[in-house]
Structure formats: C-alpha cells, structure tokens
Write a protein that holds these residues in place. Structure first.
Motif, mmCIF file in Angstrom:
data_model
loop_
_atom_site.group_PDB
_atom_site.id
_atom_site.type_symbol
_atom_site.label_atom_id
_atom_site.label_comp_id
_atom_site.label_asym_id
_atom_site.label_seq_id
_atom_site.Cartn_x
_atom_site.Cartn_y
_atom_site.Cartn_z
ATOM 1 N N ILE A 72 7.004 3.948 -11.622
ATOM 2 C CA ILE A 72 6.039 3.709 -12.702
ATOM 3 C C ILE A 72 4.920 2.859 -12.111
ATOM 4 O O ILE A 72 5.175 1.855 -11.437
ATOM 5 C CB ILE A 72 6.693 3.062 -13.943
ATOM 6 N N LEU A 73 3.686 3.295 -12.357
ATOM 7 C CA LEU A 73 2.542 2.594 -11.761
ATOM 8 C C LEU A 73 1.770 1.778 -12.784
ATOM 9 O O LEU A 73 1.134 0.785 -12.445
ATOM 10 C CB LEU A 73 1.574 3.610 -11.130
ATOM 11 N N TYR A 74 1.798 2.242 -14.044
ATOM 12 C CA TYR A 74 0.904 1.591 -15.003
ATOM 13 C C TYR A 74 1.321 1.933 -16.425
ATOM 14 O O TYR A 74 1.721 3.056 -16.708
ATOM 15 C CB TYR A 74 -0.531 2.107 -14.757
ATOM 16 N N GLN A 120 0.844 -1.199 0.000
ATOM 17 C CA GLN A 120 0.000 0.000 0.000
ATOM 18 C C GLN A 120 0.877 1.246 0.000
ATOM 19 O O GLN A 120 0.989 1.956 0.997
ATOM 20 C CB GLN A 120 -0.911 -0.004 1.230
ATOM 21 N N PRO A 121 1.517 1.485 -1.115
ATOM 22 C CA PRO A 121 2.428 2.620 -1.140
ATOM 23 C C PRO A 121 1.672 3.944 -1.044
ATOM 24 O O PRO A 121 0.486 4.002 -1.360
ATOM 25 C CB PRO A 121 3.096 2.489 -2.503
ATOM 26 N N VAL A 122 2.374 4.933 -0.628
ATOM 27 C CA VAL A 122 1.778 6.271 -0.569
ATOM 28 C C VAL A 122 2.072 6.945 -1.901
ATOM 29 O O VAL A 122 3.213 6.988 -2.338
ATOM 30 C CB VAL A 122 2.419 7.065 0.580
ATOM 31 N N TYR A 123 1.039 7.454 -2.559
ATOM 32 C CA TYR A 123 1.236 8.052 -3.867
ATOM 33 C C TYR A 123 1.307 9.558 -3.745
ATOM 34 O O TYR A 123 0.596 10.167 -2.954
ATOM 35 C CB TYR A 123 0.127 7.641 -4.832
ATOM 36 N N GLY A 160 -7.365 6.835 -10.061
ATOM 37 C CA GLY A 160 -7.363 7.106 -8.626
ATOM 38 C C GLY A 160 -7.342 5.837 -7.783
ATOM 39 O O GLY A 160 -7.068 5.888 -6.582
ATOM 40 N N MET A 161 -7.650 4.719 -8.397
ATOM 41 C CA MET A 161 -7.720 3.463 -7.635
ATOM 42 C C MET A 161 -6.471 2.600 -7.809
ATOM 43 O O MET A 161 -6.401 1.494 -7.271
ATOM 44 C CB MET A 161 -8.949 2.645 -8.089
ATOM 45 N N LEU A 162 -5.488 3.097 -8.562
ATOM 46 C CA LEU A 162 -4.302 2.265 -8.833
ATOM 47 C C LEU A 162 -3.626 1.804 -7.548
ATOM 48 O O LEU A 162 -3.125 0.682 -7.472
ATOM 49 C CB LEU A 162 -3.279 3.051 -9.662
#
Ligand code: DGJ
Length: 734
Positions: free
Chosen positions: A45-47, A17-20, A58-60
């Motif tokens: 990189i998230l996606y 659960q990283p902090v974005y 917002g849900m990534l």
C-alpha cells in the motif's frame, strides 16, 4: 543473516527508493487508495487520502510513500502485528503471499470491485484482497477471501478484514464506548505508543460497550468541520477487534476484523473463508465530513430501504411494559393517531399460551397470541389500527427462548450450551440463546417471522429484540473439534436467516433492538431499517448518545422517542418541549402512555409530529453538520441537517446546562450555500411571541459566519418557564 554495519546506509537508500510495478488505483470522487501490485511480490500500500492527480501519483516513489505490505501476514519477521495468521496442514505457522493477478469487475449496484489475487509462495493457499467502490461515494469497502487449496484442513488463527498504515504524527482516535442505557459515549485521545484496542466479545450484540467504528484525525485534536480525518467501520454483527499498534516505525498500524479470540477457524480443503467488509473513508472536512460520507454511502448501499421515509410511531414498552391487553392497545392506537402519528408498535408481553408472558422470565419462542390478553388476536389489533388510520407493528425476540417455554420443553437441543455444564441463564433467570449455527434453528427463526408475516401481511413493522449475550461457549450442533466456530457460525446462520426473511418479506420495516443499543453496526443494517439506540430516553443524555452515534450512523436509522417525565431510567424531569426537540433530530417516535399526558403535553407532541413531518426529508436524507459538541461543555449542543441541494435546512440548539450569568457561545451554522438567502421559521414554538428573526431572511454567508442569537429562556407565562431551553429552526432558501 547478519548485515555488515557498512552496508546499512546503502540498504536504507534501497529501502527508501522502492521499485514500483503495477500501480492499482482504487479511486473515489474525492479519495485515492494506491497499491503497488508486482507479480511475485507482496502487495504494497502506497497511499490513502485525498484524491491524487495523475502527476502526483507518479511521484509517490520519490516523495516517499508508506510502501508497506497491504495485508501483512504472520510468520516471517513475526515481530510485527499481522492481519492474517494461518497454521498450514503440515503445521507450518508461516505464511508468505505474493501477487498473482489483479482484476476488476462490476458488482451489484454498479459498484466496482478490484481484486488482488495472491498465493502463498510455498503452499496452495490463496488470499484475495478486495476493494469495492460505489459511484459517487467516498467510501471504500475492503475484505479478504482465504481459499484453502491445501491437501487438508488449514487453521485460521487471525483473519482481519483490513489493515491501514497511518503516518505517525499527532493522530487522534475518536471512538464510542458505553454500557446498557448509556450507549455511544464519545472518547477522543491521542494515539499512545503501544496498542490501543477496541473489542467486543458479547457474541450477539456488539455496540453496548464499544463500537466497531473509529475515526482517526490526522491533524491533532479532532475538529468537527476542519482537518483531515479517516473513518473506519467494521461491518460485522458479531465479535470484533479493532486496534492501532503504534510501534517504533513511522506508522500507526490500524487493523480491523472479526475477533479471533477463542474463534480459530478450521478451513477444510477446498473451502473459502470470507471476512466481513471494513468500510474506509477520508475527508478533509473534519469529523462531520467523515460522518456525511458514511451516512450517504450507508443510506444508499447498506441500510435496508435507506431511501424510504420512516414513519412516526408510538411504541408501547415504557407506556405499559407487560400490561398489554386489547383495550390498552386500542387506546394507544387512538391516541397516537390523534396526535398525527402513523404507526403503533406493540412491544413485549403479547404472547404465550401454556406459559403467558407476564414478566420477563418465560415464553420466548412460543410466538402465539395470549388470547386472555388479546381475545381477538392480531387480526383484532390490525382492524383497530386500520380504524384509526395507523399501521401496526409487533415485537419479537426470535433468537431466544426461556427454560419456561414450550419451545425449550420440545427442543432443549436447540440452545447454546456446553457439555457437562449447568446451563447459564440470562434475563429473568431463565433466558437462553438459540444456537443459530444449527440449520434447524435457522429454519425455526425464519418460520417465526415468515408465519407472522404470511398470516398477517398487514404487519408493517417488526421490533426484533435480542436481550442476551452468548453466556457459555458451547454449541450442541457443532462437532467437538469445531467448537471454536460458535461465534462465527452463529452470525453466518443469522445472516443466512435474515437473507431468507428479506427475500420473502422485503417491505416490512424491521428495527434492530438489543437491550437498547446493542446492534448499531453496519453489519446488521442491510436487513434492518433502523436500530434502537438505547433503553435510556432521557433527553439530556440522549443529546450525548445521539451525538456519538451520528459519527457513523444517519438520523434515518436512529430511533429516538419522546418518553415520560420523570424519566424511567434517570428519573430526571425534562419539559416536553425539550424532549420533543431532541427526539425530532432522529427518527421521531413516542415511548409513553399517552393517557398519562395532560392536554398541554399532548398539544406539544402533536405540534412536534406535525412539524417533524415537514422537515422529515431534511432530517432523514440530509447532510449532517455537527456544530457544537455537548462534550465541549460549553453549556450548549447544536447540529443541523441540510438538503444536498442546500435549499432547505433544519438547525437544532439544545441548552444542556443552566447557570445564572451564563455566557453561551453563538453558533455559526455550516453547510449552507453562502450565496443563497434563507428564511427562518421556528418549529415546535411554545413562546407567546415569535423570535425576532421569525420570517426574516439571511444569506447563508451571514448564517455561517455569525449564526443567530438564541434566547436562553422562552417568552411564556411565568409559571411555565423551566431550566431547559431548546430551539429548532427551519431555514428555507428562496
Ligand atoms: C429491551 C428493549 O430494548 C426494550 O425496548 C423492550 O423492547 C424490552 N427489551 C422488552 O422486553
């Protein structure tokens, strides 16, 4: 630090659960690349994939994203592969970069560039990561800039253009491999554990053996028109390295960039190293979808004059080889004009004064007309071309010389050579490579083209050849401590020279040829209008080579010539109709002596040229749909091009095997508008009777669900039947 076992689950939760922080959205019309840029932290990189809605974006964090370093650097936790590895001025081999800022700007052509500025946490070394997107294109170009703000020289040990993690799964890699006269073979394989690497070390040419582009199919075995696929093309003319590291994590780690082997780069204080661009694309319309994205982007933003129709030409090489003289050239011009061609190209063998170029062992660099062969010089040839109503083109190989040449006699210091070693010689036992790292050599190469074009501005086309690799690691220009810069500085020099050439001569068509298909890479094409795909023009083998090449490159850039039968490489005998039907799926040309053709063959070529001119905009600017792969060994290969408006299309069908009792698949078409009605016209027809559906109309839906039945043979006189069959159909919407 040793972590207590009891703490591991809590740590795992924290990691999941990283902090974005600041979400950087690099979107194109159909794709999203999402980064997380928190000041003072590594860039994540998230996606990367299909376009995300704002809600899903917002849900990534809760969905669980990749959350991996977007540009992994070497040193801390050095077990994993890195995109960048540096030795700092003080010898420290660790790098640790953190985000400082993110900015966007508008680049040439209205492209948007997002730059993430990062700095090492302990050294004044900046790493800027760039992402460029173009209006209406689903391709993202990424590259890095490394700025040395340290007190002395920093050594770059590895300097990749980009990195992309791909979720572990049934991921398949499609790539191209080959050799001279057998370029661009397709290989498809599930990604193995460990490293799968594709590399080039030729120095000059970089697509004979393997190609600097790949596709990654995310849904198992690749399919042409379905499934999620990522495409990646390294836009670099020199040595490259692409690899996927499938380790014990949940990711396949893809890296692409300049091949760093024997090329460590010494970056002086205050200097910036810019990597070449890596072009990424994504499609859920299968491999063909990725190809269409590359083609569309490439034609508009990468290929020189990608919006201009290419002419139908005759090239002299396989017709007469070195047997050039005025009469033979005039005959060829007359013949191509009479068949409807628009351009004649005089290949190797026209030059050399003290050393005439009669075979391949002399004269490169001595770019003066051999007046024994051509007493009226280039002007005489230009006049003959004009008289015949065709344009004129010429062959040069400006990066090279021979030991037997006036250039080498005057400037032995211009060649690539290591000290204390015998010079390694290439083609003809005498060929040498000029050292384009040397600014004087850059001037020389510029002047070769500039002089030709200034003296003879009517030259319409240049075939720029390169028939040698770098044969020994040694620059007579670079200092002893910078010998490792040779491969990179050669290409910097080449690009500088090409920039100058294009600034002075923007309109001449230039083909990138390199012992056949050695220069099919997006790193060359900003200065070149097309590439020569192979010295093998055998139509059957071309079906395969052109199939593979079309994965990444559009038909407009793919020179494809009708050559003699028996073929000069394979000795296969293939009827003219089949040879023409294959050649007219690329940029059509001829590569033979028309005087050796009989009237019937000439008539077929005349008809093919005439028909090609009608479909040229569809082939050269249309969307490609590959339908049936020759690699599936179903006895047939098929593809089609459709206009963006879906009002006109051309369908190709080539029977590639012949056996009695053969059951070939019927090929459903693709890319049409289901609700439009298309009228069928056969092109290059040789049958005495038309096909049953000639002039008839079908809905796009019917054609895409069912296709049309293709007869296995022609309706021609008995003695004219052959074991080959092919069809080209035009489909015009009402
Ligand atoms: C190699 C090229 O691929 C050929 O087409 C031809 O131009 C020869 N060189 C000429 O030497």
């Amino acid at each position: 630090m040793k972590i207590q076992a009891s703490l591991l689950p809590a740590l795992a939760l924290l990691m999941a659960q990283p902090v974005y922080g600041e979400v950087v959205d690099i979107s194109t019309p159909g794709t999203s690349l999402i980064l997380d840029a928190v000041k003072g932290q590594p860039l994540k990189i998230l996606y990367y994939g299909a376009k995300l809605s704002d809600a899903d974006k917002g849900m990534l964090d809760v969905a669980g994203g990749m959350n991996l370093n977007a540009y992994p650097v070497y040193g801390l936790n050095p077990q994993s592969e890195a995109a960048l590895s540096v030795t700092h001025t003080d010898g420290n081999r660790t790098t640790d970069v953190a985000v400082q800022d993110v900015k966007t700007s508008t680049d040439k052509d209205g492209a948007k560039v997002t730059t993430v500025y990062m700095t090492d946490t302990a050294y004044p070394l900046n790493v800027n990561l760039n992402y460029r997107t173009y209006p209406g294109q689903d391709v993202i170009e990424t590259w890095a800039e490394i700025e040395n703000g340290e007190k002395g020289t920093v050594t770059l040990n590895r300097f990749m253009s980009g990195y992309l993690p791909v979720r572990y799964g049934n991921v398949w890699l499609s790539s191209l491999y080959g050799t001279w006269a057998d370029e661009a073979n397709l290989t498809e394989e599930p990604l193995p554990h460990g490293v799968r690497m594709i590399k080039n070390k030729d120095g000059l040419r970089n697509s004979h053996t393997s190609h600097g582009e790949v596709m990654l199919s995310l849904d198992g075995k690749p399919r042409e028109n379905e499934g999620r696929v990522i495409g990646a093309a390294l836009c670099y003319p020199g040595n490259y390295k692409l690899f996927v590291d499938t380790d014990d994590s949940n990711y396949h780690h893809f890296f692409a960039g300049i091949n760093e082997e024997n090329s460590e780069y010494h970056l002086k204080k205050g200097e910036t190293f810019t990597t070449p661009e890596l072009a990424l694309t994504y499609s859920d319309e299968g491999l063909s979808g990725v190809s269409r994205n590359f083609h569309k982007w490439g034609r508009k933003y990468r290929l020189h004059d990608g919006d201009k129709e290419r002419k139908v030409l005759l090239n002299s090489w396989e017709g007469v080889y070195f047997g050039i003289n005025e009469e033979v050239m005039a005959g060829m011009m007359e013949d191509i004009a009479s068949m409807g061609g628009e351009l004649f190209v005089m290949d190797d063998g026209w030059f050399g004064d003290k050393y005439p170029r009669d075979v391949d062992n002399s004269s490169l660099g001595d770019w003066v007309v051999d007046t024994n062969k051509l007493p009226n010089g280039i002007n005489g040839l230009l006049e003959t071309a004009k008289k015949n109503g065709v344009k004129f083109g010429i062959w040069i190989e400006p990066e090279m010389t021979n030991t037997v040449s006036e250039l080498y006699e005057k400037h032995p210091e211009y060649i690539i050579k290591a000290p204390k070693r015998e010079v390694v010689k290439g083609r003809g036992g005498t060929q040498l490579v000029l050292d384009l790292a040397n600014p004087k050599v850059q001037d020389l190469v510029f002047e070769v083209v500039d002089t030709l074009m200034t003296k003879y501005p009517e030259i319409d086309y240049i075939k720029w050849d390169a028939n040698a690799p770098i044969m020994e690691h040694g620059s007579q220009y670079l200092t002893a401590d910078n010998q490792s810069h040779l491969y990179i500085d050669y290409h910097k020099g080449l690009i500088k020279t090409l920039d100058r050439i294009r600034a002075a001569h923007p309109n001449v068509t230039i083909q990138a040829c390199a012992s056949g298909g050695g220069r099919a890479n997006w790193g060359f094409l900003p200065w070149f209008d097309e590439f020569w795909l192979s010295d093998n023009n055998d139509a059957l083998q071309r079906v395969y080579m052109q199939w593979g090449t079309s994965y990444f490159f559009p038909a407009i850039a793919m020179a494809s010539h009708i050559s003699a039968s028996p073929n000069h490489q394979t000795f296969r005998r293939i009827p003219t109709k089949f040879r023409a039907d294959v050649a007219m799926s690329g940029r059509l040309g001829l590569e033979m002596q028309p005087r050796d053709m009989n009237d019937e063959d000439k008539a077929i070529c005349r008809q093919a040229i005439n028909d090609y001119k009608k479909i040229r905009p569809i082939v050269q600017f249309g969307d490609l749909y590959r339908l049936q792969s020759p690699y599936d060994k179903k006895g047939v290969a098929s593809l089609m091009y459709v206009t963006p408006e879906k009002d006109d299309a051309v369908f190709y069908w080539w029977k590639i095997e012949t056996f009695m009792g053969q059951q070939l698949p019927r090929i459903p078409m693709a890319g049409l508008d289901p609700d439009k009605t298309y009228t069928v016209t056969e092109l290059n027809r040789i049958d005495n009777e038309p096909l049953p559906y000639e002039g008839k109309s079908f809905t796009g839906r019917y054609l895409m669900d069912n296709g049309l039945e293709m007869p296995l043979t022609y309706k021609v006189d008995y003695n004219k039947n052959t074991d080959y069959a092919s069809r080209v159909l035009r489909l015009t919407a009402k």
